[in-house]
Enzyme design. Sequence first.
Site, PDB file in Angstrom:
ATOM      1  N   SER A   1       0.819  -1.214   0.000  1.00 46.46           N
ATOM      2  CA  SER A   1       0.000   0.000   0.000  1.00 46.46           C
ATOM      3  C   SER A   1       0.855   1.266   0.000  1.00 46.46           C
ATOM      4  O   SER A   1       1.499   1.571  -0.993  1.00 46.46           O
ATOM      5  CB  SER A   1      -0.956  -0.040   1.200  1.00 46.46           C
ATOM      6  OG  SER A   1      -1.986   0.898   1.067  1.00 46.46           O
TER       7      SER A   1
ATOM      8  N   ASP B   1       9.958   5.623 -10.197  1.00 52.85           N
ATOM      9  CA  ASP B   1       9.524   6.337 -11.402  1.00 52.85           C
ATOM     10  C   ASP B   1      10.296   7.635 -11.613  1.00 52.85           C
ATOM     11  O   ASP B   1      10.566   8.028 -12.754  1.00 52.85           O
ATOM     12  CB  ASP B   1       8.025   6.639 -11.328  1.00 52.85           C
ATOM     13  CG  ASP B   1       7.165   5.392 -11.511  1.00 52.85           C
ATOM     14  OD1 ASP B   1       7.713   4.373 -11.981  1.00 52.85           O
ATOM     15  OD2 ASP B   1       5.971   5.440 -11.184  1.00 52.85           O
TER      16      ASP B   1
ATOM     17  N   LYS C   1      -0.759  -4.376  -3.308  1.00 51.72           N
ATOM     18  CA  LYS C   1      -2.031  -3.753  -2.912  1.00 51.72           C
ATOM     19  C   LYS C   1      -2.100  -2.349  -3.509  1.00 51.72           C
ATOM     20  O   LYS C   1      -1.419  -1.438  -3.051  1.00 51.72           O
ATOM     21  CB  LYS C   1      -2.164  -3.690  -1.395  1.00 51.72           C
ATOM     22  CG  LYS C   1      -3.457  -3.022  -0.930  1.00 51.72           C
ATOM     23  CD  LYS C   1      -3.502  -2.936   0.587  1.00 51.72           C
ATOM     24  CE  LYS C   1      -4.732  -2.167   1.045  1.00 51.72           C
ATOM     25  NZ  LYS C   1      -4.704  -0.740   0.663  1.00 51.72           N
TER      26      LYS C   1
END
Length: 726
Positions: free
Chosen positions: A473, A484, A498
């Site tokens: 999460s 990224d 998740k």
Amino acid sequence: MKLKKAPALLLALTLMTPLALLARGDGDAVAVAPTADQSNTSKLVYGLLSDSRYAYRPRPLDDALSQDVFKRYLEALDGSKQFFTAADVERFAPYRTRLDDAIRSGDLAPAYEIFAVYKQRVEERVAYARALLKQDFDFTGDQRWEYDRKEAPWAAGTQELDGIWKKSVMNDWLRLKLAGKKPDDIRKTLDKRYANLQRSIGELKTDDVFQTFLNAYTSAIDPHTDYFTPRSAENFNQAMSLSLEGIGAVLQRQDDLVVIREIVPGGPADLSGKLKVGDRIVAVGQGKSGAMTDVIGWRIDDVVAQIRGKKDTQVRIEYIPAETGIDGKHTLVTITRQKVKLEEQAAKAETITLPASASEPERRIGVVKLPAFYQDFEGRRRNPNDFNSATRDIAKLLAQFKADGVDGVVMDLRNNGGGSLDEAVELTGLFIDKGPVVQVRESGGRVTVNSDRKSGVAWDGPLAVLINRGSASASEIFAGAIQDYGRGLVIGETSFGKGTVQNLVDLDRWPSNENARFGQVKLTIAQFFRVAGGSTQHKGVVPDIAFPVSVDATEYGESTYDNALPWTRIAPVPHTQYGNFAPLLPRLQAMHAARSVNDKEFQWWSEDVAQFRAEAAKKYVSLNEAERRAERDKQDVQRKQRQEERKALGLALDPLAEDLADDGLGASERDIVKDAQREKLAEKRPDPLLRESAAILADAIDILGQDRKLSAQVLPESPGPGRWAE
């Protein structure tokens, strides 16, 4: 996951069910029908989960969903299929398509009728198990205890259950025998264990049954939607805030008594200088003169409710000191309650020093260990300048790292199951200079971008993020954003997967109740996506440098849920690309491989992982004493050999090397003082994965510092956040 005693993990299975773990016991009988409040709560939860304005993926509560709820409720009660028979399940068959009507109408009698049968079966099974203890067992044959019964059919009848339970009891007996216990002691230990199992089920309250049943419904919607009773909701919120008002003591039930498991440093109990680990609480009184209430035999949550209270109020605790016997003299202490910060789950820092080599200088790598993305939501509403927050705590640790001149930072998010979405965004902002962090898509398809809007960074140097399968999460939001942006290396195992967002909905807000009556729902309201457009759902965050997989994706993670959302992607959003580590990864991987081959601790960890996974794949243990003793002896020899090698190589010794063998006991059966000491020692065990992560980060620093051409290719935005080479 840090494997400490892999083989024993499989042997430590005891006769417990998921619902049994809720029991904390004060002897209250379970009501045969729900209360009026529970009936209303059921209707409210139905309205919430069937409304697309609230639920991300609403499902109609029809006969098909009713069958799913039925299946999940039986699994919650008897997931190991050790109590119900096929005849029992057939007897419940009419309810398969009626539970939807029960939930909508608030007439929850079917749930309690099923539970009543379950309770009766527990009593029967426990009676059978206790009767078995009067005999001796033959451990010379080729029998085995197949403990994983999740996919097994329901037992055909009582005779088949008898066979299942006999093998289970034999396994419990053999574990204690291998640990050196004598027959009389084994009988006494197991008889008490099975009696406690029956008592724990008998002591369950109507709230426990109601919460279990409603969660069979919520989990049928999606794996991360949950219902909390008012008391459970309070505990959940306190865990998220890392604070509570009380005395600062962690309690554990042991037989009929509640015992102090841990004293929170700096809390009222600690400052009193009176209470200590192992003290047994027998009575509690409110204020300076309130009547003392005997709490022997009470549920632990009821005892906690007596001890907790508003700041600056007093509570009197009568206890038996740990060093005396159960019949020892009682002692009374008065403590003034205060707000207590639960430091154990707060972010912590340490520094790893990597010695210089012939070609590389000494490197000091700062480590931040973050168990959860915590935030005191209520505290933030009251005072936005003073509240418990993971980001606020870590900013201070990073400032200290800067002052100390560390060369790089590793964020250790192993087994961090997530927490506050806001914290994930704000924590990312400590390492990037403004920009989007995560995209959130609501049920209607609207996508919003949560961004770091604060200029500047708390740490602009080399960074790595260490994850494992237990990182989920908010951990995946942070690790994914760092990856990224090309802001740092991600190291370890593929994360949990998740990719959904939950929000707490207070069910008392619609009737505008002054007091908590209906509880709360942790409801899936959205799905999050990385700034690059991909979701972490199912796939998780894939590390740049991978360590051996400790837990298979088929055994743990989002992919194991039969109703989890599928993976998908949306359009990316513009964001700064601080770096591109792809050209660097082959060299880092080669250096990691070469070093890990000669790193004894890392190799031992890899061996333990392989052994653990091989044992787990079998899903059974032998009931042959000679075979089990040979396995145990082999493990003992291995531990001793490793400790000797540590001495010879000048490595830090494992403080638990002499205490890793399976003792055959459950947590509530062990000496609490010694067990608490073992937990503290476990924190000092060698951690080869963390040290190797620091070494990989140091490799990257050295390579980029020496190879300017590669550095320019890997870190095109340097200088600025992500500056790795001077």
